[in-house]
Design an enzyme around this catalytic site. Structure first.
Site, PDB file in Angstrom:
ATOM      1  N   TYR A  80      -9.345  14.961  -5.214  1.00 23.72           N
ATOM      2  CA  TYR A  80      -8.435  14.532  -6.290  1.00 23.72           C
ATOM      3  C   TYR A  80      -7.629  15.720  -6.826  1.00 23.72           C
ATOM      4  O   TYR A  80      -6.403  15.665  -6.952  1.00 23.72           O
ATOM      5  CB  TYR A  80      -9.261  13.887  -7.406  1.00 23.72           C
ATOM      6  CG  TYR A  80      -8.438  13.299  -8.526  1.00 23.72           C
ATOM      7  CD1 TYR A  80      -7.903  12.015  -8.417  1.00 23.72           C
ATOM      8  CD2 TYR A  80      -8.186  14.023  -9.688  1.00 23.72           C
ATOM      9  CE1 TYR A  80      -7.151  11.469  -9.448  1.00 23.72           C
ATOM     10  CE2 TYR A  80      -7.436  13.491 -10.721  1.00 23.72           C
ATOM     11  CZ  TYR A  80      -6.918  12.213 -10.592  1.00 23.72           C
ATOM     12  OH  TYR A  80      -6.165  11.684 -11.614  1.00 23.72           O
ATOM     13  N   ASN A 105       2.964   6.170  -9.767  1.00 24.54           N
ATOM     14  CA  ASN A 105       1.740   6.201 -10.569  1.00 24.54           C
ATOM     15  C   ASN A 105       0.453   5.957  -9.782  1.00 24.54           C
ATOM     16  O   ASN A 105      -0.595   6.485 -10.147  1.00 24.54           O
ATOM     17  CB  ASN A 105       1.870   5.158 -11.691  1.00 24.54           C
ATOM     18  CG  ASN A 105       0.548   4.867 -12.333  1.00 24.54           C
ATOM     19  OD1 ASN A 105       0.063   5.651 -13.144  1.00 24.54           O
ATOM     20  ND2 ASN A 105      -0.073   3.752 -11.951  1.00 24.54           N
ATOM     21  N   ASP A 115       0.873  -1.169   0.000  1.00 20.54           N
ATOM     22  CA  ASP A 115       0.000   0.000   0.000  1.00 20.54           C
ATOM     23  C   ASP A 115       0.917   1.227   0.000  1.00 20.54           C
ATOM     24  O   ASP A 115       1.679   1.429   0.943  1.00 20.54           O
ATOM     25  CB  ASP A 115      -0.857  -0.060   1.269  1.00 20.54           C
ATOM     26  CG  ASP A 115      -1.698   1.190   1.471  1.00 20.54           C
ATOM     27  OD1 ASP A 115      -1.538   2.165   0.693  1.00 20.54           O
ATOM     28  OD2 ASP A 115      -2.504   1.192   2.422  1.00 20.54           O
ATOM     29  N   VAL A 116       0.846   2.022  -1.059  1.00 19.70           N
ATOM     30  CA  VAL A 116       1.808   3.127  -1.190  1.00 19.70           C
ATOM     31  C   VAL A 116       1.640   4.183  -0.100  1.00 19.70           C
ATOM     32  O   VAL A 116       2.538   4.997   0.120  1.00 19.70           O
ATOM     33  CB  VAL A 116       1.744   3.819  -2.573  1.00 19.70           C
ATOM     34  CG1 VAL A 116       2.183   2.883  -3.680  1.00 19.70           C
ATOM     35  CG2 VAL A 116       0.375   4.418  -2.854  1.00 19.70           C
ATOM     36  N   LYS A 157      -3.517  16.362  -6.728  1.00 22.49           N
ATOM     37  CA  LYS A 157      -2.669  16.531  -7.918  1.00 22.49           C
ATOM     38  C   LYS A 157      -2.001  17.907  -7.927  1.00 22.49           C
ATOM     39  O   LYS A 157      -0.853  18.042  -8.375  1.00 22.49           O
ATOM     40  CB  LYS A 157      -3.485  16.309  -9.194  1.00 22.49           C
ATOM     41  CG  LYS A 157      -4.011  14.883  -9.343  1.00 22.49           C
ATOM     42  CD  LYS A 157      -2.891  13.846  -9.356  1.00 22.49           C
ATOM     43  CE  LYS A 157      -3.415  12.442  -9.616  1.00 22.49           C
ATOM     44  NZ  LYS A 157      -2.349  11.423  -9.674  1.00 22.49           N
TER      45      LYS A 157
HETATM   46  C1  BGC Z   1      -8.748  11.595 -14.034  1.00 19.92           C
HETATM   47  C2  BGC Z   1      -9.763  11.085 -15.025  1.00 19.92           C
HETATM   48  C3  BGC Z   1     -10.240  12.200 -15.924  1.00 19.92           C
HETATM   49  C4  BGC Z   1      -9.081  12.986 -16.491  1.00 19.92           C
HETATM   50  C5  BGC Z   1      -9.525  14.211 -17.289  1.00 19.92           C
HETATM   51  C6  BGC Z   1      -7.658  12.304 -14.777  1.00 19.92           C
HETATM   52  O1  BGC Z   1      -6.672  12.740 -13.910  1.00 19.92           O
HETATM   53  O2  BGC Z   1      -8.231  10.507 -13.276  1.00 19.92           O
HETATM   54  O3  BGC Z   1     -10.860  10.516 -14.330  1.00 19.92           O
HETATM   55  O4  BGC Z   1     -11.004  11.658 -16.973  1.00 19.92           O
HETATM   56  O5  BGC Z   1      -8.225  13.410 -15.468  1.00 19.92           O
HETATM   57  O6  BGC Z   1     -10.518  14.942 -16.648  1.00 19.92           O
END
Ligand code: BGC
Length: 283
Positions: free
Chosen positions: A181, A108, A81-82, A185
């Protein structure tokens, strides 16, 4: 007239051109599906031995190992598990024991747990930050320890080690309903640029790839039906979805000495998603 006996024989030389990543050892996290799988296979095609990290799905990891071996390279599946400090450390220990060293880390592994913002649970937030951001920190830290200790081996590569961080167009494009998310990122982007700045003097190269929409299990909703696919195309000037191999190829290049002067760069591999396609006809 040239005497024919002076014309060199057209027979091809028998020596094989060394592959781009010959003799290099790579760790790819989340390598049993999607982009990670393609990265592992592309690295093997380029001559690297590869550790296929996975957290669930031993059978799919075994399939990737078979693909690696079919390309004449060594593969090792490793469950970790990272987001766990001890498991990541153990994975690097096992890798150096098995392969002798690590030259390339492809950070990744990533997950999505989407939700309207005011309904997002702390569990959803922490799970995504844990894998996507803390996971990348833990992997990078272990890799850098190996790279610093070993230094440059000129027969293998110009640099002392390469890290390729899998980011996303959402390191820059805000994403409603995916706040955890996008935050992870965005964090990855500045974490990597800072690591790159700190470690460049040690000849360690850190770069990231920011994929757009790629046909993988993480985003089936975005491409599985014709209706969804057509809607997605409004966001992609190049009017096709990305394939995992598009990213695999970029991973190979960023890991190779062909990109030796790339330090702290983000490579957007997105069919033009970053070009504000809505403005093609508006504004
Ligand atoms: C996400 C995808 C998405 C894409 C563009 C990616 O980083 O994991 O679910 O389709 O970005 O929006």
């Amino acid at each position: 007239m040239i005497p024919t006996e002076k014309i060199p024989s057209p027979t091809m030389p028998t020596c094989e051109t060394p592959k781009l990543l010959s003799g290099q050892k790579a760790v790819v996290t989340g390598a049993n599906s999607g982009i990670g799988r393609a990265a592992a296979i592309s690295l093997a095609e380029a001559g690297a031995d590869v550790v296929v990290n996975y957290v669930a799905g031993e059978d799919t990891a075994a399939e990737v190992i078979r693909e690696i071996e079919a390309r004449g390279q060594r593969g090792m599946a490793y469950r970790a598990d990272v987001s766990s400090e001890t498991e990541v450390a153990a994975m690097f220990g096992a890798t150096t024991e098995e392969f002798g060293t690590v030259d390339i880390l492809v950070n990744n592994a990533g997950i999505q747990k989407d939700s309207p913002f005011d309904e997002m649970t702390l569990d959803q937030w922490e799970a995504v930050i844990g894998v996507n951001l803390t996971g990348q920190f833990l992997g990078a830290r272990e890799a850098v320890r190996v790279f610093k200790k070993r230094g440059v081996v000129p027969e293998v590569s110009c640099s002392a080690g390469k890290i390729v961080a899998m980011s996303s167009v959402h390191d820059s494009i805000p994403w409603a309903g995916h706040v955890n998310y996008a935050a992870s990122k965005g964090g990855v982007m500045l974490m990597y640029k800072s690591i790159a700045q700190e470690l460049a003097p040690y000849r360690i190269r850190v770069n990231s790839i920011a994929p757009g929409a790629v046909r993988t299990p993480i985003n089936t909703d975005a491409w599985e039906t014709q209706e969804a696919y057509d809607k997605l195309m409004k966001l992609i000037p190049y009017t096709r979805i990305g394939e995992p191999r598009d990213i695999g190829q970029a991973v190979v290049w960023l890991s190779s000495d062909q990109s030796d002067y790339l330090v702290g760069t983000t490579l957007y591999v997105d069919g033009g998603m970053m070009l504000y396609p809505g403005f093609a006809t508006g504004g």
